[in-house]
Design a protein around this motif. Structure first.
Motif, short mmCIF file in Angstrom:
data_model
loop_
_atom_site.label_atom_id
_atom_site.label_comp_id
_atom_site.label_asym_id
_atom_site.label_seq_id
_atom_site.Cartn_x
_atom_site.Cartn_y
_atom_site.Cartn_z
N VAL A 39 -37.83 -36.14 51.21
CA VAL A 39 -38.12 -35.67 49.86
C VAL A 39 -36.80 -35.47 49.12
N ARG A 40 -36.67 -36.09 47.98
CA ARG A 40 -35.45 -36.03 47.16
C ARG A 40 -35.76 -35.41 45.81
N SER A 41 -34.76 -34.82 45.19
CA SER A 41 -34.85 -34.31 43.82
C SER A 41 -33.86 -35.08 42.96
N MET A 42 -34.24 -35.28 41.70
CA MET A 42 -33.39 -36.04 40.80
C MET A 42 -33.58 -35.54 39.38
N PRO A 43 -32.48 -35.34 38.63
CA PRO A 43 -32.63 -34.96 37.23
C PRO A 43 -33.11 -36.14 36.39
N LEU A 44 -33.87 -35.86 35.35
CA LEU A 44 -34.45 -36.91 34.51
C LEU A 44 -33.39 -37.84 33.89
N HIS A 45 -32.20 -37.32 33.61
CA HIS A 45 -31.20 -38.16 32.94
C HIS A 45 -30.69 -39.30 33.83
N ARG A 46 -31.00 -39.27 35.13
CA ARG A 46 -30.57 -40.36 36.01
C ARG A 46 -31.54 -41.54 36.00
N ILE A 47 -32.69 -41.40 35.34
CA ILE A 47 -33.62 -42.53 35.22
C ILE A 47 -33.00 -43.56 34.28
N LYS A 48 -32.93 -44.79 34.75
CA LYS A 48 -32.29 -45.85 33.98
C LYS A 48 -33.25 -46.98 33.61
N GLU A 49 -34.38 -47.11 34.33
CA GLU A 49 -35.34 -48.19 34.06
C GLU A 49 -36.75 -47.69 34.33
N VAL A 50 -37.70 -48.23 33.59
CA VAL A 50 -39.12 -47.98 33.84
C VAL A 50 -39.83 -49.33 33.80
N PHE A 51 -40.69 -49.57 34.79
CA PHE A 51 -41.41 -50.83 34.90
C PHE A 51 -42.91 -50.58 34.81
N ARG A 52 -43.60 -51.55 34.26
CA ARG A 52 -45.06 -51.55 34.23
C ARG A 52 -45.52 -52.96 34.54
N SER A 53 -46.36 -53.09 35.55
CA SER A 53 -46.83 -54.41 35.99
C SER A 53 -45.66 -55.36 36.23
N ASP A 54 -44.65 -54.87 36.91
CA ASP A 54 -43.45 -55.65 37.27
C ASP A 54 -42.62 -56.12 36.07
N MET A 55 -42.86 -55.57 34.90
CA MET A 55 -42.08 -55.88 33.72
C MET A 55 -41.32 -54.64 33.28
N ARG A 56 -40.03 -54.78 33.03
CA ARG A 56 -39.25 -53.64 32.57
C ARG A 56 -39.64 -53.34 31.13
N ILE A 57 -40.11 -52.11 30.89
CA ILE A 57 -40.56 -51.74 29.55
C ILE A 57 -39.60 -50.77 28.88
N TRP A 58 -38.63 -50.24 29.64
CA TRP A 58 -37.66 -49.32 29.06
C TRP A 58 -36.42 -49.32 29.95
N HIS A 59 -35.25 -49.21 29.33
CA HIS A 59 -34.01 -49.05 30.11
C HIS A 59 -32.93 -48.44 29.25
N ARG A 60 -31.94 -47.91 29.90
CA ARG A 60 -30.73 -47.45 29.23
C ARG A 60 -29.54 -47.77 30.13
N GLU A 61 -28.42 -47.95 29.51
CA GLU A 61 -27.20 -48.28 30.25
C GLU A 61 -26.68 -47.04 30.96
N HIS A 62 -25.95 -47.26 32.01
CA HIS A 62 -25.34 -46.14 32.73
C HIS A 62 -23.84 -46.27 32.76
#
Length: 62
Positions: A39-62
């Motif tokens: 079990v891991r914990s992660m802050p929301l600001h580390r999210i860089k990509e979101v996928f839906r049906s294997d398609m990237r629908i959102w991203h931000r640069e890191h």
């Protein structure tokens, strides 16, 4: 699926959304089970990509 930046490995790691939940004590943190079953914990600001049906629908640069 979402992708987060792993600061130790220095790359984006993908996690199935079914394995992700909000930390009830801190809504700015996510909890998930990694590929090793830990079990891991992660802050929301580390999210860089979101996928839906294997398609990237959102991203931000890191």
């Amino acid at each position: 699926m979402l992708g987060y930046y792993d600061c130790v490995a220095h790359h984006i790691v993908h996690v199935d959304l079914r394995d992700v939940s909000f930390d009830p004590e801190n809504r700015r943190m996510l909890k998930f089970v990694d590929e090793d079953g830990v079990v891991r914990s992660m802050p929301l600001h580390r999210i860089k990509e979101v996928f839906r049906s294997d398609m990237r629908i959102w991203h931000r640069e890191h």
